[in-house]
Scaffold this active site. Sequence first.
Site, short mmCIF file in Angstrom:
data_model
loop_
_atom_site.label_atom_id
_atom_site.label_comp_id
_atom_site.label_asym_id
_atom_site.label_seq_id
_atom_site.Cartn_x
_atom_site.Cartn_y
_atom_site.Cartn_z
N ASP A 98 -8.63 29.63 -7.74
CA ASP A 98 -9.31 30.48 -8.87
C ASP A 98 -7.83 30.78 -9.52
O ASP A 98 -7.09 31.39 -8.86
CB ASP A 98 -10.04 31.96 -8.31
CG ASP A 98 -10.58 32.69 -9.39
OD1 ASP A 98 -11.64 32.14 -9.84
OD2 ASP A 98 -10.12 33.49 -9.97
N GLU A 120 -13.44 29.13 -14.17
CA GLU A 120 -11.95 28.84 -13.59
C GLU A 120 -11.40 28.46 -12.58
O GLU A 120 -10.51 28.67 -11.99
CB GLU A 120 -11.06 30.11 -14.10
CG GLU A 120 -11.44 31.37 -13.34
CD GLU A 120 -12.50 32.29 -13.85
OE1 GLU A 120 -12.73 33.28 -13.35
OE2 GLU A 120 -13.46 31.67 -14.62
N ASN A 148 -8.09 35.06 -21.35
CA ASN A 148 -9.16 34.86 -22.61
C ASN A 148 -9.43 35.83 -23.51
O ASN A 148 -9.15 35.71 -24.66
CB ASN A 148 -10.72 34.36 -22.08
CG ASN A 148 -10.76 32.94 -21.52
OD1 ASN A 148 -9.78 31.98 -22.12
ND2 ASN A 148 -11.54 32.47 -20.90
N ASP A 192 -8.87 27.33 -22.85
CA ASP A 192 -9.14 25.93 -22.36
C ASP A 192 -7.79 25.26 -22.09
O ASP A 192 -7.86 24.12 -21.18
CB ASP A 192 -10.00 25.17 -23.64
CG ASP A 192 -11.48 25.93 -23.48
OD1 ASP A 192 -11.81 26.54 -22.45
OD2 ASP A 192 -12.15 25.73 -24.50
#
Length: 514
Positions: free
Chosen positions: A385, A429, A393, A402
Site C-alpha cells: 500500500d 493505491e 492526491n 496517477d
Amino acid sequence: MPHSHSSPSAMLKSGLRRSMLLFLITISIAVLLVSGWTMWSSWNRMVEHGQMDARNLSQSISRQAEDTFLQVDLTLQDLRDRVEINGMGSEQKDYLQTLLQSRKATLPQLHGLFIYDYKGSWIVTSDGKIPAQANNADREYFKFHQRNNDNRVHIGKVIRSRSTGDLIIPVSMRLNNPDGSFHGVVLGTIRIDFFRQVYGYYNLGDRDTLSLLLSDGTILYSRPFDDSVINRNMSQAPLFSHLLKAASSGTADYRSTLDGVERILGYTTLKRYPLVVVAGFDKQELLKSWFSDLLIYAVLSAILLMVICLLGYMVMRHIRLNLQNQIELTQVRDQLTAMNHTLQSLALLDGLTGLANRRQFDLFLQQQWKRAQSLKQPISLLMIDVDSFKLFNDNFGHQLGDDCLRRIAATLSNLAASSEALVARYGGEEFAIVLTGQESRSANTLAQKALEAVQALAISHPTSLSGAGVVTLSIGITTNSQPAAGDSYDGLITSADAALYQAKNQGRNRAVVL
C-alpha cells in the site's frame, strides 16, 4: 447613326455573371481542394487504423501463444520435478505412462509427451508406443541440453515427428541427476496444425499474414504460406535487423521477403519466451478498400458541384453540412474503435499502470495455489500500500497521483522481473506480488528492496504520515510453506492484509511478516 451603349441592367447582369462565375470557380476549387485533403486524410487515417489493428492483433496472438507455451512449460516443470524426485526406473514407468497420458489429454496443442534418458533412448511416451532402437540423441534440443546446464524450457525449430510424421515444435527441459549431471530430457511437442487451426479462426484477407517466429528469425508457422517457409530464417529482414532492436513491439510498413507483398505489420515479442508474433495486412487490399470509398466520395463530390452550379450560394451550406457530417461520423467511428481497443486491453491488464489487474491476479493466485498444493511448494504473497496516498492526491492532484502510481508500478515490475512472480494492481493505491516456490526470507528480501527502491524515487510527499518526506510503502508479507489439500488461498490474502495493517500501525514505510 447614334452610338449604342450597354444598358445599366446588361452591365449589371454581366457583372453578376462574372461575379457568380468567379464565385462558382472559387467554390469549385475550394471543394476540390477540401475533397482532396479529406481523401488524403482518410488514407492516412486508414493506414493508422491498419497499424493499430495489426499491433493489437499481434498482441492478442502473442498472449494466446504465450498461454500455449506456458501450459506446456508448466507441464514439463511438473514432469521434471516428479522424475527428479521419484526417478524413471522400471518401477516408475507405469506411473509415468499414466501421468503423461493424463497431461496430454488436458492440452489440445500437444502432439505428445516424451521422456528420454541421458543416451537419448526413449523411456516413456504419452501414447505408450516406443519404436525399437528408438533414439533421439541426434535431435538439436537433446544436444542443447547435453551442453547447457540450464533448467529453463528450450523451444527448438520445427521438426518432423519420427513416430507420426507430423510437423511439431519441440519444447524441452533438461533432467539432472542429484549431482547436477545430465540425466536426460523431458519433451513436449506442439502440433503445427494447432496454430494452423487457431490462426484460421481469424477472418483475414487472402494475403494478410499471422506468423510465429523464434527470436533468431526462424519461422515456426506463417499463415497463409505453405509448409515450405517453415524453418526459413528471416534474421536479415528489417524486423530482425533493426526494428526489434529498437523496441520489443510496434508497427512497420515494408515489403515481405517471402512473397514481395507490401504489408502493414504489427509485431510483439513474448515476455516469457524467445518468440515473436507478427500480424500483417496487405497494403494493396487496404488501398483497394480506400479507393472504393474514394470512388463513392468522388461521385458525391461531382453531384455537389452540379448542385453548386445550379443553386449557387445554397451549395456552400450543403457542402459545409456534408463535410461536418462526415467529420462527425469519422469521430464516432474513431471513438467506437478506441472503445473496442480499450475493452480488449482491460480484459487482464490495469489501464493506468500496465500491470496485471485484479482479475488476472485472482486467476494467477488460484492457479499457483493449486500448483503449490500439488508440488508441496511454498507460496508467498506481498500486499503493498502507498503510504498516505490520499494526502498525496489532495496536495498534488490526481494527475501527479496517477504518475506516482505508474512509477511505483514500473519499479515493482522491474524488481520482480527476475523471479517467477506476478505483480498486480490490487485496487486503488494497493499492489500485490505473488511469489511461487519462494519462502518467507525471499519474500522479505524482495519487500526490503521494494521499500528502498520506491523511497529512492524521491517522489516528494511532505504530508506523508511515515515522516520520510517522500512517497513510501507499507508491505504485508505472508507465506504458506506447504498448502494443504482443502485449504483456500483466501487465508493467504487475509494474512497478508493483516500484516499490511500491522505495518501501517507500526509507523508505515516498513514490511511486516506474518
